[in-house]
Design a protein around this motif. Structure first.
Motif, PDB file in Angstrom:
ATOM      1  N   SER A  53      25.378  29.703  81.863  1.00  0.00           N
ATOM      2  CA  SER A  53      24.496  30.472  80.962  1.00  0.00           C
ATOM      3  C   SER A  53      25.299  31.297  79.961  1.00  0.00           C
ATOM      4  O   SER A  53      25.116  31.187  78.751  1.00  0.00           O
ATOM      5  N   GLY A  54      26.218  32.096  80.471  1.00  0.00           N
ATOM      6  CA  GLY A  54      27.059  32.904  79.593  1.00  0.00           C
ATOM      7  C   GLY A  54      26.279  33.745  78.599  1.00  0.00           C
ATOM      8  O   GLY A  54      26.713  33.938  77.462  1.00  0.00           O
ATOM      9  N   ASP A  55      25.156  34.257  79.037  1.00  0.00           N
ATOM     10  CA  ASP A  55      24.310  35.020  78.130  1.00  0.00           C
ATOM     11  C   ASP A  55      24.304  36.489  78.558  1.00  0.00           C
ATOM     12  O   ASP A  55      23.845  36.811  79.660  1.00  0.00           O
ATOM     13  N   VAL A  56      24.814  37.357  77.719  1.00  0.00           N
ATOM     14  CA  VAL A  56      24.870  38.776  78.081  1.00  0.00           C
ATOM     15  C   VAL A  56      23.897  39.635  77.265  1.00  0.00           C
ATOM     16  O   VAL A  56      23.938  40.863  77.346  1.00  0.00           O
ATOM     17  N   ARG A  57      23.037  38.979  76.507  1.00  0.00           N
ATOM     18  CA  ARG A  57      22.095  39.756  75.687  1.00  0.00           C
ATOM     19  C   ARG A  57      21.248  40.676  76.570  1.00  0.00           C
ATOM     20  O   ARG A  57      20.666  40.227  77.556  1.00  0.00           O
ATOM     21  N   GLY A  58      21.220  41.934  76.206  1.00  0.00           N
ATOM     22  CA  GLY A  58      20.402  42.898  76.942  1.00  0.00           C
ATOM     23  C   GLY A  58      21.037  43.419  78.221  1.00  0.00           C
ATOM     24  O   GLY A  58      20.482  44.292  78.881  1.00  0.00           O
ATOM     25  N   MET A  59      22.198  42.880  78.588  1.00  0.00           N
ATOM     26  CA  MET A  59      22.844  43.389  79.800  1.00  0.00           C
ATOM     27  C   MET A  59      23.471  44.745  79.524  1.00  0.00           C
ATOM     28  O   MET A  59      23.977  44.999  78.422  1.00  0.00           O
ATOM     29  N   ARG A  60      23.456  45.588  80.534  1.00  0.00           N
ATOM     30  CA  ARG A  60      24.102  46.898  80.398  1.00  0.00           C
ATOM     31  C   ARG A  60      25.462  46.853  81.102  1.00  0.00           C
ATOM     32  O   ARG A  60      25.549  46.535  82.291  1.00  0.00           O
ATOM     33  N   ILE A  61      26.496  47.142  80.328  1.00  0.00           N
ATOM     34  CA  ILE A  61      27.864  47.074  80.846  1.00  0.00           C
ATOM     35  C   ILE A  61      28.462  48.477  80.848  1.00  0.00           C
ATOM     36  O   ILE A  61      28.491  49.150  79.819  1.00  0.00           O
ATOM     37  N   ILE A 102      33.734  42.542  71.678  1.00  0.00           N
ATOM     38  CA  ILE A 102      33.178  41.180  71.687  1.00  0.00           C
ATOM     39  C   ILE A 102      31.872  41.149  72.481  1.00  0.00           C
ATOM     40  O   ILE A 102      30.870  40.610  72.032  1.00  0.00           O
ATOM     41  N   LEU A 103      31.898  41.772  73.660  1.00  0.00           N
ATOM     42  CA  LEU A 103      30.689  41.766  74.489  1.00  0.00           C
ATOM     43  C   LEU A 103      29.546  42.512  73.800  1.00  0.00           C
ATOM     44  O   LEU A 103      28.383  42.090  73.874  1.00  0.00           O
ATOM     45  N   ALA A 104      29.873  43.585  73.118  1.00  0.00           N
ATOM     46  CA  ALA A 104      28.842  44.313  72.366  1.00  0.00           C
ATOM     47  C   ALA A 104      28.283  43.419  71.267  1.00  0.00           C
ATOM     48  O   ALA A 104      27.066  43.367  71.042  1.00  0.00           O
ATOM     49  N   GLY A 105      29.186  42.671  70.611  1.00  0.00           N
ATOM     50  CA  GLY A 105      28.767  41.758  69.550  1.00  0.00           C
ATOM     51  C   GLY A 105      27.868  40.643  70.069  1.00  0.00           C
ATOM     52  O   GLY A 105      27.053  40.084  69.325  1.00  0.00           O
ATOM     53  N   LEU A 106      28.019  40.317  71.358  1.00  0.00           N
ATOM     54  CA  LEU A 106      27.199  39.250  71.962  1.00  0.00           C
ATOM     55  C   LEU A 106      25.853  39.789  72.446  1.00  0.00           C
ATOM     56  O   LEU A 106      25.055  39.058  73.023  1.00  0.00           O
ATOM     57  N   GLY A 107      25.637  41.086  72.255  1.00  0.00           N
ATOM     58  CA  GLY A 107      24.323  41.626  72.583  1.00  0.00           C
ATOM     59  C   GLY A 107      24.259  42.456  73.843  1.00  0.00           C
ATOM     60  O   GLY A 107      23.180  42.835  74.288  1.00  0.00           O
ATOM     61  N   GLU A 134      24.895  45.948  75.989  1.00  0.00           N
ATOM     62  CA  GLU A 134      24.929  47.374  75.672  1.00  0.00           C
ATOM     63  C   GLU A 134      26.057  48.014  76.476  1.00  0.00           C
ATOM     64  O   GLU A 134      26.107  47.889  77.703  1.00  0.00           O
ATOM     65  N   ILE A 135      26.973  48.670  75.769  1.00  0.00           N
ATOM     66  CA  ILE A 135      28.138  49.249  76.447  1.00  0.00           C
ATOM     67  C   ILE A 135      27.933  50.751  76.619  1.00  0.00           C
ATOM     68  O   ILE A 135      27.646  51.458  75.652  1.00  0.00           O
ATOM     69  N   VAL A 136      28.061  51.226  77.855  1.00  0.00           N
ATOM     70  CA  VAL A 136      27.941  52.665  78.101  1.00  0.00           C
ATOM     71  C   VAL A 136      29.117  53.115  78.966  1.00  0.00           C
ATOM     72  O   VAL A 136      29.749  52.299  79.643  1.00  0.00           O
ATOM     73  N   GLU A 137      29.418  54.409  78.929  1.00  0.00           N
ATOM     74  CA  GLU A 137      30.482  54.913  79.799  1.00  0.00           C
ATOM     75  C   GLU A 137      29.871  55.447  81.087  1.00  0.00           C
ATOM     76  O   GLU A 137      28.810  56.065  81.075  1.00  0.00           O
ATOM     77  N   VAL A 138      30.543  55.159  82.201  1.00  0.00           N
ATOM     78  CA  VAL A 138      30.042  55.582  83.504  1.00  0.00           C
ATOM     79  C   VAL A 138      31.166  56.310  84.228  1.00  0.00           C
ATOM     80  O   VAL A 138      32.318  55.892  84.182  1.00  0.00           O
ATOM     81  N   SER A 139      30.806  57.400  84.899  1.00  0.00           N
ATOM     82  CA  SER A 139      31.815  58.158  85.631  1.00  0.00           C
ATOM     83  C   SER A 139      31.723  57.860  87.130  1.00  0.00           C
ATOM     84  O   SER A 139      30.647  57.864  87.706  1.00  0.00           O
TER      85      SER A 139
END
Lengths: 503, 90
Positions: free
Chosen positions: A261-269, A294-299, A301-306
């Motif tokens: 699948s390799g589909d990361v659209r809408g995933m939260r990373i 790159i992952l952000a460009g693929l859709g 969402e990148i967030v920082e987690v502590s």
């Protein structure tokens, strides 16, 4: 095409491509196996990835698989493809040393479950790979049989403990390998050799027949050059095994579909705040950040987690691991397997035991056995082992809180690229820091992948990108991994491993 | 030295000095975990909790004795041959 170029072509193919060609009868498993054996004969003098090969046995097995295939039986999507096995998998009739002199000459009387599964899948063993003694180390320098060399630069370490498996794949001696990961021994070698490695969820792959280091942390997993090959191997070795009481009795996540699948659209990373910055090499950080973009460009969402308690993970690990190891390694007493020293008819069993262990174990193994013996001794148990187990709970809770917010977590796999052989061998603490980003996953028992993010600009060496998912969500690793890999292949015109210097 | 005995390692004198120093350093680095207030935190001994795992009560074949003989350091009369077990002068 001459035989030589046919061979060099075969060893550079993916396992998936080889399996398809073998299934279609375009090439035989025997030819593919022979090509890899030739490659081992040609380059392993420089790499030292293998501790044992038996070309005749491998070829005989390949011919059996060929016969099966010509009669119409295709045992698995990897039937006929060769593999390298880390030398702590028990292999019936085949020497198994765990990289230790104490087991020199030991021939196991049974197969590990993984070995059985690979055999029924028609995967052909090429031999056993080098490792840090009993999987204790991050550089393969603790092997009793000499270090393995990194194919990217033979003066550098291939990571550890599974440096032999990673280097075998990176030098095109094998398309697939099995590793084990107690604190990063699949992922960190993958990172420094530009290959892919997965530590499955604890209990996802049977531990039966794997010589134990730390039973609550050990997990075997797949190593390959691409995410899809890793997924194919994962799906063969994973699944419930009644012979391992810690094995998870639940369906294996569909890692192959996820890799497709390799589909990361809408995933939260989630980017782990504690695993960047101080101690991390600049090129590691820059390649990691580029992969995030790159992952952000693929859709995604990148967030920082502590994850606040990760700073204590290394300390907890170096109490829990030695404690379990000192108990597990008590079985190497010179009585039932391996070498025996000082048995002259005068010395008692206790004296022979102590002399055998003194002669058979290397320095790092002795260090960790003593550390574990100390941490478990009365009067210290609560302060050390007990407290470490509580930290383990806190780290698991950090993961739970993080996965309530995000689908996967990411970090660099290792703080640096491959360092020079010998650079840290006399500094245990510096060596332990290599696993700072991989250890929390072993403590919590969830799963993680390392795949190449690129080359560090300052030294031209591979950087690993780590993806971490919750327990039994191994498929998410492959989803994110294949998305990133596909984008990088587009950018580079091939896999990172295609850039490795020829030996 | 005492630790070496507990761990069944017949260490040399220089090893004792070397490891005493190294283990001290490692324990020093690990010590920080005691700063975490965790009195009320339950310990984790196993990452994925499973309890009472049983298999079907069916007899399965064991391994053959000859298989063990191959890997044994000493073997006699179908048994492992071991040194004397009592720690007294022979």
């Amino acid at each position: 095409m001459s035989d030589a170029s046919l061979n060099s072509d075969l060893v550079r193919q993916s396992a998936a491509t080889l399996a398809t060609a073998i299934a279609r009868g375009e090439v035989s498993s025997e030819q593919v196996t022979q090509a890899h054996l030739d490659r081992i004969a040609e380059v392993d003098g420089q790499v030292n990835a293998f501790l044992f090969v038996d070309p005749e046995a491998s070829l005989a097995r390949a011919r059996e698989v060929d016969a099966q295939i010509s009669s119409g039986i295709i045992a698995s999507p990897l039937a006929g493809v060769p593999i390298a096995l880390k030398d702590l998998l028990a292999t019936r009739g085949v020497p198994t040393t765990c990289g230790s002199k104490i087991l020199e000459g030991w021939i196991p009387p049974y197969n590990a479950t993984i070995v059985e599964r690979l055999e029924s899948a028609g995967v052909v063993s090429l031999g056993k790979t080098n490792m840090d003694e009993f999987a204790m180390g991050s550089s393969t320098e603790n092997s009793g049989y000499g270090p393995t060399h990194n194919p990217w630069d033979l003066e550098r370490i291939p990571g550890g403990s599974g440096g032999g498996s990673a280097a075998a794949i990176a030098s095109f001696e094998a398309p697939l390998a099995i590793g084990t990961d107690t604190g990063g021994s699949i992922r960190q070698p993958a990172a420094v050799t530009g290959t892919v490695g997965v530590k499955p969820t604890y209990g996802g792959v049977s531990r039966y027949g794997i010589v134990a280091l730390a039973s609550s942390l050990d997990q075997a997993g797949p190593c390959a050059r691409s995410v899809m090959d890793t997924a194919l191997l994962h799906s063969i070795i994973a699944g419930h095994d009644p012979r391992d009481s810690t094995s998870i009795n639940a369906p294996v996540p569909d890692v192959i579909a996820a890799a497709k699948s390799g589909d990361v659209r809408g995933m939260r990373i989630g980017v782990i705040k504690q695993l960047q910055g101080e101690g991390f090499q600049s090129g590691v950080i820059s390649q990691f950040n580029a992969a995030l973009e790159i992952l952000a460009g693929l859709g995604a969402e990148i967030v920082e987690v502590s994850c606040e308690h990760f700073q204590y993970a290394l300390g907890a690990y170096y109490l829990i691991l030695p404690s379990e190891a000192s108990s597990n390694l008590a079985r190497f007493d010179g009585m039932r397997f391996g070498i025996r020293v000082g048995d002259d008819g005068q010395h008692s069993v206790e004296q022979v035991m102590s002399a055998t262990r003194e002669a058979g174990f290397g320095a790092e193994v002795k260090r960790r056995i003593m550390l574990g013996t100390y941490a478990l001794s009365s009067g210290y148990y609560d302060a050390y082992y007990g407290q470490a187990q509580k930290i383990r709970t806190l780290i698991t809770r950090d993961f739970e809180a993080a996965f309530a917010q995000v689908d996967v977590l990411v970090s660099p796999t290792a703080p640096t690229t491959a360092f020079k052989l010998g650079a840290k061998v006399n500094d245990p603490l510096a060596m332990y820091l290599n696993d700072i980003a991989t250890i929390p996953v072993n403590l919590a028992g969830n799963c993680a992948m390392s795949l190449p993010a690129g080359l560090a600009p300052e030294d031209g060496l591979p950087v690993g990108f780590q993806i971490i998912a919750p327990a039994m969500a191994d498929d998410r690793l492959y989803k994110v991994g294949s998305a990133l890999e596909a984008a990088l292949v587009d950018k580079w015109g091939g896999l990172l491993i295609d850039e490795v210097p020829s030996l | 030295m005492h630790l070496g005995r507990l761990a069944r390692l017949e260490l040399t004198e220089s090893e004792v000095d070397h490891y005493t120093e190294q283990l001290g350093q490692i324990l020093g680095a690990i010590e920080a975990i005691s700063d975490v207030a965790a009195d009320d935190i339950p310990p984790t001994s196993h990452p994925i909790p499973v309890v009472n795992v049983y298999r079907e009560d069916v007899a399965l074949p064991g391994l053959d004795r000859e298989d063990f003989a191959v890997g044994a350091p000493a073997w006699e009369d179908d048994r492992f041959l071991v040194p004397r077990i009592l720690d007294e002068p022979a």
